[in-house]
Scaffold this active site. Structure first.
Site, mmCIF file in Angstrom:
data_model
loop_
_atom_site.group_PDB
_atom_site.id
_atom_site.type_symbol
_atom_site.label_atom_id
_atom_site.label_comp_id
_atom_site.label_asym_id
_atom_site.label_seq_id
_atom_site.Cartn_x
_atom_site.Cartn_y
_atom_site.Cartn_z
ATOM 1 N N HIS A 113 -3.697 14.830 9.044
ATOM 2 C CA HIS A 113 -4.675 14.971 10.129
ATOM 3 C C HIS A 113 -4.205 14.165 11.326
ATOM 4 O O HIS A 113 -3.493 13.173 11.191
ATOM 5 C CB HIS A 113 -6.062 14.473 9.695
ATOM 6 C CG HIS A 113 -6.667 15.290 8.603
ATOM 7 N ND1 HIS A 113 -7.263 16.505 8.827
ATOM 8 C CD2 HIS A 113 -6.732 15.069 7.267
ATOM 9 C CE1 HIS A 113 -7.689 16.998 7.681
ATOM 10 N NE2 HIS A 113 -7.380 16.144 6.718
ATOM 11 N N ALA A 163 2.712 0.633 -10.778
ATOM 12 C CA ALA A 163 1.572 1.546 -10.888
ATOM 13 C C ALA A 163 0.512 1.232 -9.834
ATOM 14 O O ALA A 163 0.235 0.078 -9.537
ATOM 15 C CB ALA A 163 0.967 1.437 -12.277
ATOM 16 N N THR A 168 4.216 2.150 2.094
ATOM 17 C CA THR A 168 4.103 2.502 3.511
ATOM 18 C C THR A 168 5.347 2.152 4.306
ATOM 19 O O THR A 168 5.446 2.500 5.474
ATOM 20 C CB THR A 168 2.894 1.789 4.149
ATOM 21 O OG1 THR A 168 3.081 0.377 4.007
ATOM 22 C CG2 THR A 168 1.589 2.219 3.490
ATOM 23 N N LYS A 169 6.276 1.412 3.673
ATOM 24 C CA LYS A 169 7.534 1.098 4.355
ATOM 25 C C LYS A 169 8.670 1.157 3.350
ATOM 26 O O LYS A 169 8.452 1.124 2.136
ATOM 27 C CB LYS A 169 7.477 -0.257 5.052
ATOM 28 C CG LYS A 169 7.239 -1.449 4.174
ATOM 29 C CD LYS A 169 7.128 -2.701 5.038
ATOM 30 C CE LYS A 169 6.864 -3.922 4.188
ATOM 31 N NZ LYS A 169 6.775 -5.123 4.999
ATOM 32 N N ARG A 183 4.466 -4.398 -1.745
ATOM 33 C CA ARG A 183 5.260 -5.511 -1.219
ATOM 34 C C ARG A 183 6.309 -5.888 -2.255
ATOM 35 O O ARG A 183 6.198 -5.543 -3.430
ATOM 36 C CB ARG A 183 4.377 -6.699 -0.874
ATOM 37 C CG ARG A 183 3.588 -7.243 -2.048
ATOM 38 C CD ARG A 183 2.712 -8.423 -1.668
ATOM 39 N NE ARG A 183 1.824 -8.814 -2.729
ATOM 40 C CZ ARG A 183 2.181 -9.382 -3.865
ATOM 41 N NH1 ARG A 183 3.443 -9.626 -4.110
ATOM 42 N NH2 ARG A 183 1.295 -9.711 -4.785
#
Length: 189
Positions: A113, A163, A168-169, A183
């Site tokens: 979106h 898990a 995101t990076k 992380r």
């Protein structure tokens, strides 16, 4: 191979062919898998997918789903396994060899979106303005159950995603990452 697995795999081979998915030797897909392919999809040898049917208790009865948008490219290497997982490709997703994708994981190269609320109000402008970035998952990666791999991420060879992680990076090779957002936990070397 039990009779159910043979029958299920035979039906899924026909389904993969119908949806123009190129695949290598020894494709094994148990259960019903959802497929929408408007782009390009190539899968290597020895692909194993469990989709619902309680074959993998971690995946429960959720079915696997592969969706490829027009002009998008999904490439999956050899000896890749996934259980009740979802792959949504609007640009480019590359999954290397010997990758294990845990039950109920999601790999998506798009936000799906627009981030602009005005554009989200209109369905015709919403998805067109969603950000998409390629994903690369290198060889021998293990993605733990219920993980989400987001757009623009590269996961280096031999790394492990714990898990329930939201990646995101990018993750370097030979490392364990976990959490939301994921992380660094420790090196594998």
């Amino acid at each position: 191979m039990n009779i159910y697995l043979k029958f299920s795999t035979a039906l899924n081979i026909l389904k993969f062919k119908k949806h123009r998915i190129n695949f290598g030797k020894k494709l094994r897909v148990s259960g019903r898998i959802g497929i929408i392919n408007k782009g390009c999809c190539k899968i290597g040898n020895h692909f194993i997918c469990t989709s619902g049917t309680m074959v993998n208790a971690m995946g429960r009865n959720m079915k696997s789903f592969i969706k490829i948008a027009p002009s998008a490219k999904l490439l999956i290497g050899n000896n890749v396994g996934m259980s009740s997982s979802c792959i949504r490709c609007t640009k480019s997703i590359f999954i290397g060899n010997n990758v294990k994708i845990g039950a109920l994981s999601i790999i998506t190269d798009t936000d799906a979106h627009s981030l602009d609320y005005n554009l989200r109000r209109n369905p015709s402008t919403d998805f067109q303005n969603a950000r998409s970035l390629p994903i690369v998952i290198e060889d021998d990666v293990f993605i733990g159950t219920c993980s989400i791999i987001c757009k623009g991420v590269t996961i280096g060879a031999r790394s492990i995603i714990g898990a329930g992680s939201v990646v995101t990076k990018s993750v370097p090779a030979d490392e364990i990452w976990a959490g939301n957002p994921a992380r660094f936990i420790r090196s594998l070397k």
